[in-house]
Design an enzyme around this catalytic site. Sequence first.
Site, PDB file in Angstrom:
ATOM      1  CB  CYS A  45      -0.930   0.065   1.213  1.00 51.85           C
ATOM      2  SG  CYS A  45      -2.073  -1.404   1.130  1.00 51.85           S
ATOM      3  CB  THR A  46       4.001   2.209   1.919  1.00 52.66           C
ATOM      4  OG1 THR A  46       2.972   2.050   3.348  1.00 52.66           O
ATOM      5  CG2 THR A  46       4.914   3.654   1.911  1.00 52.66           C
TER       6      THR A  46
END
Length: 153
Positions: A45-46
């Site tokens: 996600c990052t």
Amino acid sequence: MSLSVGDRAPEFSLPDQDKQVVSLADLRGAPVLLVFYPFAFSGICTGELCQLRDELANYTDAGVKVLAISTDPVFSLKAFKAQEGFEFPLLSDFWPHGAVAQAYGVFNEKAGMALRGTFLVDAEGAISFAEVNGPGDAREQSGWKDAVAALAA
């Protein structure tokens, strides 16, 4: 069931990382890119959101508003945004838990999180691009970019 191209985008109002309510209806008249993701601070996600951050001009130059949505509480999102320097709102679909992700067909009920769903909503509120990836499958962002370029053409 996930939404498809041509479907009407479900309306929503969610708080951002600063507890300011963002409503899809208020953004009508301009295209909106909705990026659902499982969890703040997680690796994939990052990486995805940092790529979006680094290439944000591709969207904003085309008049597209970018909104990232997870089931994290606003406090986590505020810390995540500050740490990574995101310049787009992080919306909290925390309560009722995952209601917006459910409306878009991208909620994993067993895990209590959003899947990696990406939807480009046109200025009239119809979905012009839709893609859903599983929790561990990083998104290939070229599809979004092509859809944004097609809006501008």
